[in-house]
Design a protein around this motif. Sequence first.
Motif: not given
Length: 126
Positions: A23, A26-27, A83-84, A87
Amino acid sequence: MEKVTGIGGFFFRAKDPKALGLWYQQHLGILTIPTSYEEHGWQQEAGSTAFAAFPETTKYFGDPNKSWMLNFRIRDLDKMVAQLQAAGIEVKIDPQSYPNGRFARLHDPEGNPIELWQPKVPDTKG
């Protein structure tokens, strides 16, 4: 007096270390510990680091059962938040701009508090 030169690692317990590490990768773009000495881990950019102990009763971290909070320096708070959120991650931007920059809050999948900090760029005009 000899001093430390920076933080060499941040180690913590997790219910699912592999998933949580993925996580973060990826983030937030944080690489987990390399699996060999030929690989390189996450490389930080130079910048200031706050190191502060808070009172046991602080509400700053949110959940009183959490004893730590990560604060990450970022270049562009708005882009990172977008971006977050794209997601599906909930992020709360502090509406106030401070003399040292802007901040936002989120939590990782295990509920650990994370603060994002976009440092204020010094005014070089003048």
